[in-house]
Design a protein around this motif. Structure first.
Motif, PDB file in Angstrom:
ATOM      1  N   SER A  87       0.565  -1.472  -0.189  1.00  0.00           N
ATOM      2  CA  SER A  87      -0.530  -0.066   0.141  1.00  0.00           C
ATOM      3  C   SER A  87       0.878   1.125   0.197  1.00  0.00           C
ATOM      4  O   SER A  87       0.347   2.459  -0.092  1.00  0.00           O
ATOM      5  CB  SER A  87      -0.846  -0.454   0.953  1.00  0.00           C
ATOM      6  OG  SER A  87       0.120   0.405   2.317  1.00  0.00           O
ATOM      7  N   TRP A  93      -4.047   3.724  -2.809  1.00  0.00           N
ATOM      8  CA  TRP A  93      -5.839   2.868  -3.144  1.00  0.00           C
ATOM      9  C   TRP A  93      -6.204   1.403  -2.113  1.00  0.00           C
ATOM     10  O   TRP A  93      -7.126   0.524  -1.555  1.00  0.00           O
ATOM     11  CB  TRP A  93      -6.182   2.782  -4.406  1.00  0.00           C
ATOM     12  CG  TRP A  93      -5.349   1.946  -5.414  1.00  0.00           C
ATOM     13  CD1 TRP A  93      -3.975   2.542  -6.485  1.00  0.00           C
ATOM     14  CD2 TRP A  93      -5.639   0.778  -5.156  1.00  0.00           C
ATOM     15  NE1 TRP A  93      -3.828   1.487  -7.159  1.00  0.00           N
ATOM     16  CE2 TRP A  93      -5.028   0.104  -6.730  1.00  0.00           C
ATOM     17  CE3 TRP A  93      -7.127  -0.251  -5.249  1.00  0.00           C
ATOM     18  CZ2 TRP A  93      -4.915  -0.928  -7.255  1.00  0.00           C
ATOM     19  CZ3 TRP A  93      -6.874  -1.561  -5.794  1.00  0.00           C
ATOM     20  CH2 TRP A  93      -5.513  -1.967  -7.187  1.00  0.00           C
ATOM     21  N   MET A  94      -5.004   0.562  -2.191  1.00  0.00           N
ATOM     22  CA  MET A  94      -5.265  -0.457  -1.320  1.00  0.00           C
ATOM     23  C   MET A  94      -4.213  -0.543  -0.204  1.00  0.00           C
ATOM     24  O   MET A  94      -5.127  -1.815   0.893  1.00  0.00           O
ATOM     25  CB  MET A  94      -3.692  -2.112  -1.715  1.00  0.00           C
ATOM     26  CG  MET A  94      -3.949  -2.063  -4.026  1.00  0.00           C
ATOM     27  SD  MET A  94      -2.409  -3.564  -4.010  1.00  0.00           S
ATOM     28  CE  MET A  94      -3.820  -4.639  -3.032  1.00  0.00           C
ATOM     29  N   ARG A  95      -4.626   0.290   0.378  1.00  0.00           N
ATOM     30  CA  ARG A  95      -3.471   0.430   1.926  1.00  0.00           C
ATOM     31  C   ARG A  95      -4.867  -0.178   2.981  1.00  0.00           C
ATOM     32  O   ARG A  95      -5.202  -0.966   4.071  1.00  0.00           O
ATOM     33  CB  ARG A  95      -4.185   1.717   2.393  1.00  0.00           C
ATOM     34  CG  ARG A  95      -3.485   2.091   4.008  1.00  0.00           C
ATOM     35  CD  ARG A  95      -2.730   3.896   4.456  1.00  0.00           C
ATOM     36  NE  ARG A  95      -2.788   3.553   5.839  1.00  0.00           N
ATOM     37  CZ  ARG A  95      -1.690   4.334   5.991  1.00  0.00           C
ATOM     38  NH1 ARG A  95      -1.155   5.169   5.793  1.00  0.00           N
ATOM     39  NH2 ARG A  95      -1.842   4.294   7.477  1.00  0.00           N
ATOM     40  N   ASP A 113      -4.786  -3.965   3.939  1.00  0.00           N
ATOM     41  CA  ASP A 113      -3.838  -4.271   4.301  1.00  0.00           C
ATOM     42  C   ASP A 113      -4.206  -5.544   3.954  1.00  0.00           C
ATOM     43  O   ASP A 113      -3.053  -7.064   4.313  1.00  0.00           O
ATOM     44  CB  ASP A 113      -4.362  -3.935   5.657  1.00  0.00           C
ATOM     45  CG  ASP A 113      -3.502  -4.488   6.698  1.00  0.00           C
ATOM     46  OD1 ASP A 113      -2.429  -4.385   6.179  1.00  0.00           O
ATOM     47  OD2 ASP A 113      -3.471  -4.215   7.811  1.00  0.00           O
TER      48      ASP A 113
END
Length: 532
Positions: A244, A249-251, A254
């Motif tokens: 991330s 945007w993928m944070r 997790d």
């Protein structure tokens, strides 16, 4: 039917938006490549071909740990500098001292920043500390505070008594374990080294050794063991190629679990640190504290020109966390390796103790004033930092502008990673790079050994604008930890083993097992009585 249509419409809109975004980015990449070619700009450093949008992230996830994969790629294409595309970020790995000097000496200003990452955001309470913060007003403010107030030669001398106290306790802790038998005893060297290092930090920052009751033998209690474990947890995740950090945007997903781990670790730090800091601030406001006793008092007492506190409560808490993490890391791990190597080579151990006996004698323990003369001890510590760094890379530097280094194009925003292991084990720089050989640092009999390495043939305490301001403390911690453990005790392989196992932990740089070695007091009883 209405809900189904709405769901389909939403999904279609998301896919359409993503497709347009991907097409736009791909178009920019193609155009930028054409622009660079048409303008005859230098190429990026060599590296694996990236996928659109995600770059080399799929390979990063497939090949773990990442640093082994990167090292394998660099070996395969025979290069000392390589470019890995992670999302839109170019990560440049450098294993050449000449290129390292070019980055940090000749172009120091252009690479003086740090990246924004999830772990550094948490550990610095929103980038309020110095070491991990990007270049800007906050970084300049805190660095000035360190160089003019916290890490000055005067302050270093002021804290000497506290460091001495913990060095004495370090010897006493090992001695108490040896006294369980007339012939000595097997000691957990890792515990002794780590406990000593973090004790020094706690003493000079909080003026205490324990968060709880501790142990009667001077060793760590449950609270201190949890604190040390947390330090190494944060250290491993500080710049751990969290996906991330490169695809923000993928944070929310997790997917590696890093954010959960770091959050929990920070909760443990807050549990131990915050009550002490908050109570001390309250005491100073009430006038209960007049003269500072430790670095926490100093930070609370600092004022701006208008009389307001220089540091906020959050800024003070951030400094305490980062100091604990970065003052304990590589020193204790590399010194554990050093002791292990020396036990396996008794002639090396003898050479070290001969130097100590010649410089210091046996009637007193090593003091920091002896450090300039303990060249072989420093060489052993430096050799272990070369061969056994705790992390694969130095803290990353970020390019603040498009730059040409070593004939390669380094785009703005690129992250520069100096390979601690890549530099330290470079066969073009070091003869027998995999052999523990402290003598390699001696050019002649008058040679004076320093832990600093200005030529960047290995990474010890960094260099340039981002160099560690606590060089004196780092040197003192390293030499005292190794010197006293060798001076105070005779070390040998436990009776149950033939040799100390020098294998590494899988996917880590620590010893696969904590070093357990047989220790026996080697000094007159009166010398130990002086620290009782």
């Amino acid at each position: 039917m209405s809900l189904l249509f709405k769901s389909f419409s939403t999904t279609f809109a998301v896919l359409l938006t993503f497709s347009l975004l991907a097409s736009t980015i791909l178009f920019i990449i193609i155009k930028w490549g054409s622009f660079r070619k048409s303008n005859n700009l230098p190429k990026l450093p060599p590296g694996p071909s990236p996928w659109p949008i995600v770059g080399n992230i799929p390979e990063l996830l497939k090949n773990k740990p990442p640093f082994h994969w990167m090292a394998g790629i660099m070996k395969k294409i025979d290069t000392a500098i390589a470019c890995f595309s992670l999302g839109s970020v170019h990560v440049i790995v450098v294993n050449s001292p000449e290129l390292a000097r070019d980055f940090l000496h000749n172009h120091d200003t252009e690479f003086a920043s740090r990246p924004f990452t999830m772990a550094t955001e948490y550990s610095s309470r929103g980038f309020l500390s110095m070491v991990v913060s990007p270049t800007g007003p906050q970084w300049k403010k805190i660095r000035k505070m360190y160089t003019t107030e916290l890490m000055t030669p005067t302050r270093h001398r002021w804290l000497l008594e506290k460091r001495d106290h913990e060095a004495d306790n370090y010897v006493s802790f090992i001695l108490n374990q040896c006294n369980s038998s007339s012939d000595g005893s097997v000691v957990n060297v890792r515990t002794a080294l780590r406990h000593y290092a973090i004790n020094v930090v706690r003493k000079i920052v909080f003026n205490r050794r324990y968060f709880g009751k501790g142990r009667k033998d001077g060793g760590p209690g449950e609270e201190e063991e949890e604190h040390v474990k947390t330090i190494f947890t944060v250290l491993r995740h500080l710049y751990a190629f969290c996906i991330s950090d490169f695809l923000p945007w993928m944070r929310v997903f997790d997917i590696q679990g890093h954010e959960k781990i770091v959050k929990e670790a920070m909760g443990i730090f807050n549990k131990y640190h915050d009550p002490i800091i908050e109570e001390r601030i309250k005491q100073r406001k009430n006038g209960d504290i007049q003269e500072p006793e430790d670095l926490l008092d100093v930070m609370i007492s600092l004022k701006e020109a208008n009389g307001k506190s220089l540091l906020s409560e959050e800024e003070i808490k951030a400094q305490c966390i980062v100091r604990a993490v970065l003052w304990v890391d590589s020193r204790t791990t590399s010194l554990e390796w050093a002791v292990a190597h020396m036990i396996n080579k008794p002639e090396m151990l003898q050479k070290a103790t001969d130097e100590i006996d010649r410089v210091v004698g046996k009637q007193r323990l090593i003091q920091e004033s002896d450090i300039p003369q303990l060249n072989y001890i420093k060489a052993c510590g430096k050799e272990s930092l070369r061969l056994h760094p705790i992390t694969p890379f130095n803290l990353p530097h970020v390019a603040m502008s498009n730059t040409i280094v070593g004939g390669y194009f380094i785009p703005k925003g690129s992250q520069i990673l100096l390979g601690r292991r890549g530099l330290g084990r470079n066969p073009k720089v070091w003869e027998d790079p995999l052999v523990f050989k402290p003598e390699r640092f001696f050019n002649d009999k008058s040679c004076k050994i320093e832990l600093m390495e200005p030529e960047l043939r290995l990474i010890t305490l960094s260099s340039g604008k981002r160099a560690c301001p606590g060089i004196a403390l780092g040197t003192a911690l390293s030499v005292m930890a190794l010197g006293r453990i060798l001076q105070g005790f005779s070390w040998s392989v436990p009776a149950t083993d033939k040799m100390i196992d020098l294998s590494e932990l899988q996917n880590e740089f620590e010893m696969s097992k904590p070093l357990h070695a047989h220790a026996k007091p080697r000094l007159p009883a009166a010398t130990y009585d002086a620290i009782a």
